[in-house]
Design a protein around this motif. Structure first.
Motif, mmCIF file in Angstrom:
data_model
loop_
_atom_site.group_PDB
_atom_site.id
_atom_site.type_symbol
_atom_site.label_atom_id
_atom_site.label_comp_id
_atom_site.label_asym_id
_atom_site.label_seq_id
_atom_site.Cartn_x
_atom_site.Cartn_y
_atom_site.Cartn_z
ATOM 1 N N ARG A 171 0.972 -1.287 -0.054
ATOM 2 C CA ARG A 171 -0.043 -0.017 -0.129
ATOM 3 C C ARG A 171 0.718 1.142 0.042
ATOM 4 O O ARG A 171 0.645 2.265 -0.697
ATOM 5 N N ALA A 172 1.876 1.042 0.806
ATOM 6 C CA ALA A 172 2.723 2.288 0.966
ATOM 7 C C ALA A 172 3.533 2.710 -0.709
ATOM 8 O O ALA A 172 3.895 3.560 -0.909
ATOM 9 N N LEU A 173 3.884 1.761 -1.249
ATOM 10 C CA LEU A 173 4.485 1.847 -2.504
ATOM 11 C C LEU A 173 3.612 1.820 -3.534
ATOM 12 O O LEU A 173 3.949 2.509 -4.664
ATOM 13 N N ASP A 174 2.465 1.600 -3.569
ATOM 14 C CA ASP A 174 1.525 1.458 -4.721
ATOM 15 C C ASP A 174 0.253 2.357 -4.312
ATOM 16 O O ASP A 174 -0.703 2.070 -3.637
ATOM 17 N N ARG A 175 0.152 3.609 -4.822
ATOM 18 C CA ARG A 175 -1.141 4.698 -4.431
ATOM 19 C C ARG A 175 -1.919 4.581 -5.365
ATOM 20 O O ARG A 175 -2.721 5.505 -5.308
ATOM 21 N N ARG A 176 -1.903 3.811 -6.607
ATOM 22 C CA ARG A 176 -3.022 3.917 -7.436
ATOM 23 C C ARG A 176 -4.326 3.778 -7.289
ATOM 24 O O ARG A 176 -4.574 3.164 -6.176
ATOM 25 N N ALA A 177 -5.286 4.132 -7.970
ATOM 26 C CA ALA A 177 -6.761 4.155 -7.319
ATOM 27 C C ALA A 177 -7.158 2.507 -7.748
ATOM 28 O O ALA A 177 -7.788 1.875 -6.983
ATOM 29 N N SER A 178 -6.456 1.784 -8.441
ATOM 30 C CA SER A 178 -6.931 0.362 -8.864
ATOM 31 C C SER A 178 -6.387 -0.517 -7.491
ATOM 32 O O SER A 178 -7.118 -1.517 -7.046
ATOM 33 N N GLN A 179 -5.402 0.040 -7.007
ATOM 34 C CA GLN A 179 -4.884 -0.718 -5.737
ATOM 35 C C GLN A 179 -5.693 -0.377 -4.681
ATOM 36 O O GLN A 179 -6.200 -1.261 -3.800
ATOM 37 N N GLN A 180 -6.055 0.708 -4.561
ATOM 38 C CA GLN A 180 -7.057 1.257 -3.399
ATOM 39 C C GLN A 180 -8.585 0.681 -3.553
ATOM 40 O O GLN A 180 -8.946 0.228 -2.371
ATOM 41 N N ALA A 181 -8.854 0.176 -4.800
ATOM 42 C CA ALA A 181 -10.178 -0.527 -4.817
ATOM 43 C C ALA A 181 -9.975 -2.027 -4.313
ATOM 44 O O ALA A 181 -11.210 -2.555 -4.132
ATOM 45 N N ARG A 182 -8.798 -2.603 -4.380
ATOM 46 C CA ARG A 182 -8.691 -3.954 -3.994
ATOM 47 C C ARG A 182 -8.560 -4.029 -2.444
ATOM 48 O O ARG A 182 -8.548 -5.326 -2.148
ATOM 49 N N ARG A 183 -8.409 -2.994 -1.703
ATOM 50 C CA ARG A 183 -8.026 -3.167 -0.371
ATOM 51 C C ARG A 183 -9.265 -3.682 0.472
ATOM 52 O O ARG A 183 -10.571 -3.653 0.021
ATOM 53 N N VAL A 184 -8.876 -4.660 1.550
ATOM 54 C CA VAL A 184 -9.858 -5.150 2.081
ATOM 55 C C VAL A 184 -9.590 -4.725 3.481
ATOM 56 O O VAL A 184 -8.714 -4.351 4.188
ATOM 57 N N SER A 185 -10.668 -5.206 4.619
ATOM 58 C CA SER A 185 -10.523 -4.757 5.955
ATOM 59 C C SER A 185 -9.731 -5.562 6.673
ATOM 60 O O SER A 185 -9.144 -6.887 6.399
ATOM 61 N N HIS A 186 -9.468 -5.255 8.102
ATOM 62 C CA HIS A 186 -8.609 -6.107 8.781
ATOM 63 C C HIS A 186 -9.375 -7.353 9.246
ATOM 64 O O HIS A 186 -8.783 -8.417 9.392
ATOM 65 N N GLY A 187 -10.673 -7.240 9.270
ATOM 66 C CA GLY A 187 -11.237 -8.548 9.471
ATOM 67 C C GLY A 187 -11.168 -9.562 8.470
ATOM 68 O O GLY A 187 -10.834 -10.885 8.620
ATOM 69 N N PHE A 188 -11.165 -9.219 7.538
ATOM 70 C CA PHE A 188 -10.846 -10.035 6.161
ATOM 71 C C PHE A 188 -9.597 -10.973 6.100
ATOM 72 O O PHE A 188 -9.419 -11.895 5.793
ATOM 73 N N ARG A 189 -8.587 -9.906 6.629
ATOM 74 C CA ARG A 189 -7.133 -10.527 6.640
ATOM 75 C C ARG A 189 -7.137 -11.509 7.716
ATOM 76 O O ARG A 189 -6.304 -12.473 7.741
ATOM 77 N N VAL A 190 -7.714 -11.145 8.910
ATOM 78 C CA VAL A 190 -7.986 -12.430 10.108
ATOM 79 C C VAL A 190 -8.413 -13.445 9.489
ATOM 80 O O VAL A 190 -7.694 -14.719 9.811
ATOM 81 N N ILE A 191 -9.320 -13.408 8.622
ATOM 82 C CA ILE A 191 -10.161 -14.736 8.049
ATOM 83 C C ILE A 191 -9.417 -15.676 7.330
ATOM 84 O O ILE A 191 -8.978 -16.805 7.534
ATOM 85 N N THR A 192 -8.593 -14.773 6.476
ATOM 86 C CA THR A 192 -7.696 -15.479 5.252
ATOM 87 C C THR A 192 -6.221 -16.030 6.136
ATOM 88 O O THR A 192 -5.784 -16.930 5.715
ATOM 89 N N GLY A 193 -6.092 -15.088 7.300
ATOM 90 C CA GLY A 193 -4.864 -15.723 8.045
ATOM 91 C C GLY A 193 -5.167 -16.977 8.778
ATOM 92 O O GLY A 193 -4.416 -17.785 8.915
ATOM 93 N N LEU A 194 -6.351 -17.291 9.149
ATOM 94 C CA LEU A 194 -6.675 -18.440 9.919
ATOM 95 C C LEU A 194 -6.945 -19.739 9.141
ATOM 96 O O LEU A 194 -7.073 -20.765 9.515
ATOM 97 N N ALA A 195 -7.291 -19.253 7.973
ATOM 98 C CA ALA A 195 -7.725 -20.339 6.800
ATOM 99 C C ALA A 195 -6.487 -21.086 6.211
ATOM 100 O O ALA A 195 -6.471 -21.781 5.313
ATOM 101 N N GLY A 196 -5.343 -21.201 6.623
ATOM 102 C CA GLY A 196 -4.195 -21.560 5.897
ATOM 103 C C GLY A 196 -4.315 -23.144 6.225
ATOM 104 O O GLY A 196 -2.901 -23.608 6.998
ATOM 105 N N PHE A 197 -5.172 -24.054 5.911
ATOM 106 C CA PHE A 197 -4.907 -25.230 5.875
ATOM 107 C C PHE A 197 -3.943 -26.194 5.112
ATOM 108 O O PHE A 197 -3.640 -25.727 4.125
ATOM 109 N N ARG A 198 -3.360 -27.279 6.136
ATOM 110 C CA ARG A 198 -2.538 -27.974 5.285
ATOM 111 C C ARG A 198 -3.321 -29.236 4.833
ATOM 112 O O ARG A 198 -4.087 -29.791 5.718
#
Length: 535
Positions: free
Chosen positions: A324-351
């Protein structure tokens, strides 16, 4: 008799786990894993082992192909940078940190890196089976990551094994060439088999024979890639993604419906059997553990689980904020997600399957004939981590509720738009289609009125199917022109299907929307075709 006993026991475990899981709201794979552990206490079944070749050559191609066919290519393109980073940087970082932890517990660096390579990739089938409560966008991202990251992890694993046993020496150039061959060769093999498979399917008219060809496609892609020493996993994924785009064009409704039923049942059974066998293998890993005492080995499992979860969370937040710090483009900002979303994907790292198959495939001896040190620890820790990380499935529902993500209505809105557009374009094309077919004006007018009625109803919601309701007088009149009416309906269904494919190709609807609506059109076309044959 033992083989038949194993088949019956595994099937019973899958069935019972599915029933209990659905009633209690527990992810069935967790129960299947537990059932496998319990089955391991039966003396007669203790000798049952899971050959790594069975996982890599039988289970994996079929399961990965099905997941690839049902993936959203639009979602992958939208999150491509994140998917690539998670499939490369995150995998290598995870393998390195696992190696550090394993070395701290007493494993030499070679076996430690083997363990890291085996446990680095998430598993596509585990994510699909355990992550059904996840939001659609999170599920798409996790599936894309787990479909691609196996190629990176298996190169790390292969280099670690080769260097450890003394078959070759490590060099940056050599590793780079291995990565290139793995990715480029695997993708090329998958693309070649996909286009060849599409050409073969176009020439086949028998639904059974075409489905035999469909069944051969993933195994052919895997075999070709392995023959050129590339990634068979990536070949199957590339092949599946391409066939997901070509399949709706080359397949007939009968083939698609038959294929859907076969693959749904087949992959469910394969997936269930795999989870049961992982549990059974955990029992074997405990019995064969000699290098570490049980307490030390369990501590290593806990530490490795902790580092895998921690590394994933660090990546989800620290690396993304760097981007985010390196890429300030509008397209990058449109792809941003919430902290809750990142917690969910962080927990779902099944092997899952790939990790266990890699651990079981570790050679027993070095190049000089000496035993490979701590191989039993590698197998035990891998099996333990797979089982332990599955327990995160219990945490996902409350975490999803806590995240309170906005309701995702994209699929529903796109489905309504696609149904409406397809019906409008079919209505517009109806006069030309009727003229070409020589349809009686009365039949054409009746079909037009019904389509207009259907369009009016669809303004308030998504129609459930493509069937048409008629009054008794209309039905009586249609008996005189039944054949013409069915021909017109079949032609209109073809027009609708073309509209849906165009909307998908223009990225206006997701692949999931195309599959959903096309399935309804296929059922209607098969019904009309059968009625035509009976007459």
């Amino acid at each position: 008799m033992l083989a038949l006993t194993v088949i019956v026991v595994i099937g019973a475990c899958v069935l019972a786990s599915g029933i209990v899981g659905n009633r209690l709201g527990i992810a069935p794979p967790v129960l299947m894993l537990a059932a496998g552990v319990l089955v391991g206490f039966v003396p007669r079944l203790r000798s049952v082992n899971l050959p790594p070749d069975t996982v890599l050559l039988v289970f994996l191609p079929a399961l990965l192909y099905w997941e690839s066919l049902n993936a959203s290519l639009r979602a992958i393109r939208r999150s491509l940078r994140g998917v690539v980073l998670m499939s490369t940087v995150l995998v290598i970082f995870s393998a390195a940190m696992v190696a550090v932890v394993a070395h701290a517990f007493g494993l030499p660096w070679g076996p430690a890196w083997i363990l890291g390579g085996a446990l680095a990739p998430t598993d596509a089938t585990a994510v699909a089976a355990l992550g059904r409560v996840l939001p659609r966008r999170a599920m798409n991202l996790l599936q894309a990551e787990s479909l691609i990251n196996d190629g990176t992890a298996l190169v790390v694993y292969g280099v670690a094994v080769s260097v450890t046993i003394g078959a070759e020496h490590f060099s940056t150039v050599h590793v780079g060439l291995l990565f290139a061959r793995s990715y480029i060769g695997g993708a090329a093999a998958g693309i070649a088999v996909a286009f060849l498979g599409a050409k073969v399917r176009k020439r086949l008219e028998d639904p059974l024979l075409e489905n035999v060809a469909v069944l051969l496609i993933p195994f052919s892609a895997f075999l070709l890639a392995e023959a050129i020493q590339a990634s068979g996993v990536l070949a199957v994924v590339a092949c599946g993604l391409i066939m997901s785009q070509l399949g709706p064009r080359v397949g007939t409704p009968a083939v698609r419906l038959l294929s859907q039923g076969f693959w749904t049942l087949g992959t469910y059974l394969l997936n269930g059997a795999l989870f049961v066998l992982v549990g059974l293998q955990s029992q074997s890993a405990v019995r064969n553990l000699t290098s570490f005492d049980l307490a030390r080995a369990l501590s290593a499992v806990a530490a490795v689980c902790g580092v895998l979860i921690g590394v994933r969370f660090v990546f989800q937040f620290a690396v993304i904020y760097l981007i985010r710090a390196l890429d300030r483009r509008a397209s990058q900002q449109a792809r941003r997600v919430s902290h809750g979303f990142r917690v969910i994907t962080g927990l779902a790292g099944f092997r899952g399957a790939v990790s266990l198959a890699a651990a079981l495939a570790v050679p027993n001896t070095l190049h000089n004939g000496q035993p490979l040190p701590d191989r039993d620890v590698i197998v035990f820790v891998t099996a333990g981590v797979i089982a332990a990380l599955m327990l995160q499935a219990f945490a996902l529902p409350p975490v999803v509720r806590w995240a309170d993500l906005p309701e995702d209505t994209v699929i529903e809105s796109e489905s309504r738009m696609a149904n409406r557009t397809a019906a409008e374009e079919a209505l517009e094309a109806m006069p030309a289609i009727a003229a070409t077919l020589g349809t009686a004006p009365e039949i054409t007018d009746m079909a037009r009125r019904e389509y207009e009625k259907r369009l009016h109803v669809s303004q308030a919601g998504d129609p459930d199917d493509d069937s048409v309701d008629m009054d008794d007088d209309a039905a009586e009149r249609l008996r005189e022109f039944d054949s013409q009416y069915r021909e017109l309906r079949l032609a209109l269904l073809g027009n609708k299907r073309s509209t849906l494919l165009r909307l998908r190709d223009e990225h206006r609807i997701d692949d999931a929307v195309l599959r959903q609506i096309q399935a309804r059109l296929d059922w209607e076309e098969v019904r009309l075709t059968r009625a035509q044959l009976i007459d």
